[in-house]
Design an enzyme around this catalytic site. Structure first.
Site, short mmCIF file in Angstrom:
data_model
loop_
_atom_site.label_atom_id
_atom_site.label_comp_id
_atom_site.label_asym_id
_atom_site.label_seq_id
_atom_site.Cartn_x
_atom_site.Cartn_y
_atom_site.Cartn_z
N CYS A 181 33.75 31.41 42.20
CA CYS A 181 34.93 32.26 42.41
C CYS A 181 35.11 33.22 41.23
O CYS A 181 35.20 32.79 40.07
CB CYS A 181 36.16 31.38 42.59
N CYS A 235 38.30 32.47 39.19
CA CYS A 235 38.14 31.24 38.40
C CYS A 235 37.30 31.53 37.16
O CYS A 235 37.57 31.01 36.07
CB CYS A 235 37.51 30.12 39.22
N ASP A 275 44.06 45.15 36.55
CA ASP A 275 43.14 45.39 37.67
C ASP A 275 42.08 46.40 37.22
O ASP A 275 42.37 47.40 36.57
CB ASP A 275 43.90 45.93 38.89
N GLY A 335 43.28 42.62 54.05
CA GLY A 335 42.59 43.39 53.01
C GLY A 335 42.21 42.58 51.78
O GLY A 335 41.92 43.14 50.72
N THR A 342 39.93 40.81 49.30
CA THR A 342 38.50 40.90 48.97
C THR A 342 38.05 39.82 47.99
O THR A 342 36.86 39.62 47.82
CB THR A 342 38.15 42.28 48.38
N HIS A 366 46.00 35.93 44.81
CA HIS A 366 46.43 36.80 43.72
C HIS A 366 47.53 37.72 44.22
O HIS A 366 47.59 38.07 45.39
CB HIS A 366 45.27 37.62 43.16
N HIS A 393 49.26 41.39 43.41
CA HIS A 393 49.19 42.66 42.72
C HIS A 393 50.60 42.99 42.23
O HIS A 393 51.56 42.91 43.00
CB HIS A 393 48.74 43.77 43.67
P1 AMP Z 1 42.35 42.24 47.04
O1 AMP Z 1 41.67 43.43 47.67
O2 AMP Z 1 43.78 42.09 47.37
O3 AMP Z 1 41.56 40.97 47.26
O4 AMP Z 1 42.36 42.55 45.49
C1 AMP Z 1 41.31 42.27 44.63
C2 AMP Z 1 41.58 43.08 43.40
O5 AMP Z 1 40.78 42.58 42.35
C3 AMP Z 1 41.22 44.57 43.57
O6 AMP Z 1 42.38 45.36 43.29
C4 AMP Z 1 40.12 44.79 42.54
O7 AMP Z 1 40.18 46.04 41.92
C5 AMP Z 1 40.38 43.65 41.56
N1 AMP Z 1 39.21 43.21 40.82
C6 AMP Z 1 38.00 42.88 41.31
N2 AMP Z 1 37.18 42.49 40.32
C7 AMP Z 1 37.90 42.57 39.17
C8 AMP Z 1 37.61 42.30 37.79
N3 AMP Z 1 36.41 41.85 37.40
N4 AMP Z 1 38.58 42.51 36.88
C9 AMP Z 1 39.79 42.97 37.27
N5 AMP Z 1 40.13 43.22 38.55
C10 AMP Z 1 39.20 43.03 39.49
ZN ZN Z 2 39.15 30.64 42.13
#
Ligand code: AMP
Ligand code: ZN
Length: 113
Positions: free
Chosen positions: A4, A7, A30, A92, A94, A99, A101
């Site tokens: 993950c 994680c 982010d 949405g 990913t 988490h 935002h």
């Molecule tokens: P979601 O699309 O709601 O799952 O949000 C995932 C968020 O994680 C997105 O806004 C990405 O820009 C952010 N993200 C992905 N990888 C990283 C990382 N290594 N460091 C900081 N943010 C990340």
């Molecule tokens: Zn995790």
């Protein structure tokens, strides 16, 4: 969870820019900010998504919202902010570690689209 992304960020195996940390919660910048202030707020414990919240882990979710209020004070977000949770494919999401935002420092459209 071994595979993950978030994680690994909590464990320090992947670098992040820390915004806030306590016993249960970690918040970091982010990597692709959608507002001048954009933090990702997560429980240190792995929960896959909002669809997995139940009576065993919901106390942790309230800790996240306590942390969000602290971050808002710490970062002087007195003009307000938005908390967003994307859940599942249509939502949405990913990254499969729940988490929230935390977006601020611009006027955020509603409805979000
Ligand atoms: P979601 O699309 O709601 O799952 O949000 C995932 C968020 O994680 C997105 O806004 C990405 O820009 C952010 N993200 C992905 N990888 C990283 C990382 N290594 N460091 C900081 N943010 C990340
Ligand atoms: Zn995790």
């Amino acid at each position: 969870m071994a595979d993950c992304l978030f994680c690994k960020i909590v464990a320090g195996e992947i670098p992040s820019t820390k915004i806030y940390e306590d016993e249960n919660v970690y918040a970091f910048a982010d990597i692709d900010p959608q507002a001048p202030f954009h933090a990702i707020v997560i429980p240190k414990q792995h929960i896959t998504s909002a669809a997995e919240i139940d009576s065993n882990n919901s106390a942790l979710i309230s800790k996240i919202f306590e942390a969000i209020a602290k971050i808002a004070k710490q970062e002087n977000l007195e003009n307000g902010f938005r908390v967003v949770n994307n859940c599942g494919a249509d939502g949405g999401q990913t990254v499969g570690h729940i988490h929230f935002h935390l977006l601020a420092r611009r006027n955020l459209a509603w409805p979000p689209g």
